[in-house]
Design an enzyme around this catalytic site. Structure first.
Site, mmCIF file in Angstrom:
data_model
loop_
_atom_site.group_PDB
_atom_site.id
_atom_site.type_symbol
_atom_site.label_atom_id
_atom_site.label_comp_id
_atom_site.label_asym_id
_atom_site.label_seq_id
_atom_site.Cartn_x
_atom_site.Cartn_y
_atom_site.Cartn_z
ATOM 1 N N VAL A 1 0.862 -1.173 0.000
ATOM 2 C CA VAL A 1 0.000 0.000 0.000
ATOM 3 C C VAL A 1 0.902 1.228 0.000
ATOM 4 O O VAL A 1 2.016 1.200 0.512
ATOM 5 C CB VAL A 1 -0.979 0.029 1.200
ATOM 6 C CG1 VAL A 1 -2.045 -1.046 1.054
ATOM 7 C CG2 VAL A 1 -0.261 -0.098 2.521
ATOM 8 N N SER A 2 0.396 2.304 -0.581
ATOM 9 C CA SER A 2 1.218 3.494 -0.795
ATOM 10 C C SER A 2 1.370 4.380 0.425
ATOM 11 O O SER A 2 2.370 5.068 0.563
ATOM 12 C CB SER A 2 0.642 4.331 -1.940
ATOM 13 O OG SER A 2 0.631 3.574 -3.122
ATOM 14 N N THR A 3 0.385 4.406 1.297
ATOM 15 C CA THR A 3 0.468 5.292 2.453
ATOM 16 C C THR A 3 0.304 4.501 3.739
ATOM 17 O O THR A 3 -0.328 3.442 3.762
ATOM 18 C CB THR A 3 -0.608 6.402 2.400
ATOM 19 O OG1 THR A 3 -1.900 5.793 2.466
ATOM 20 C CG2 THR A 3 -0.483 7.235 1.140
#
Length: 191
Positions: free
Chosen positions: A9-11
């Protein structure tokens, strides 16, 4: 022959649980990257780098979607080819096992779409920042009513630093006093 899961996941405020749940089943090993952008090359991510050291010929790597490998089309295609050359089966939810030929063609198209979406995300973010800057300049508030483009000011930095110094307080205690995080206290006191 291991069944290996990779999730990304990016964040940091996102969770890998949705990917785990959708993929179901049991896995011999799991690798993850949380808070790591798909723009970072796969082999430069801590979790994926560890995965590459672990995975062996005959293993199956299970991923939620091609864009979990990355958002740069060339990097994704190179990584898929590298995995296939290692004798690893790549199993993508909804697509199944990816092989040579048609499988690589499908990966190329999906990787290009992920790359294109990354460009759209960048454009939307920049467009939103431009609107916010213009509104801030014209009205003193962003289009969402904020007083600045950055993170909201939690407390007066000078007041926090002065209180900490006057009371000989720790970063933790200062944070509790003002209701702000330790990172914010450290940033305010370093300024």
């Amino acid at each position: 022959m291991s069944r290996v899961l990779y999730v990304r996941v990016s964040t940091g405020d996102q969770s890998v649980e949705a990917q785990r749940h959708a993929l179901g089943g049991t896995f011999d090993r799991e690798f993850q990257d949380v808070g790591v952008s798909g723009a970072i090359r796969a082999e430069d991510r801590p979790g994926f780098s560890e995965l590459l050291r672990y995975i062996r010929e005959g293993d199956t790597l299970v991923i939620y979607s091609i864009d979990r490998l990355g958002r740069d089309a060339l990097d994704v295609q190179a990584m898929v080819r590298r995995l296939l050359d290692m004798g690893v089966t790549l199993d993508v939810r909804g697509l199944g096992a990816i092989g040579r030929g048609v499988g690589e063609l499908i990966v190329a198209v999906l990787a290009q779409m992920a790359d294109m979406e990354r460009q759209r995300i960048v454009e939307r973010c920049e467009s939103g920042r431009a609107v916010a800057r213009a509104s801030l300049e014209a009205t003193g508030k962003t289009h969402r009513g904020k007083a600045s483009l950055g993170r909201p000011v939690s407390a007066d930095a000078a007041e926090v630093a002065a209180w900490r110094k006057a009371n000989g307080a720790s970063i933790r205690d200062t944070g509790l006093q003002f209701g702000i995080s330790k990172a914010t206290v450290a940033r305010y006191c370093a300024a």
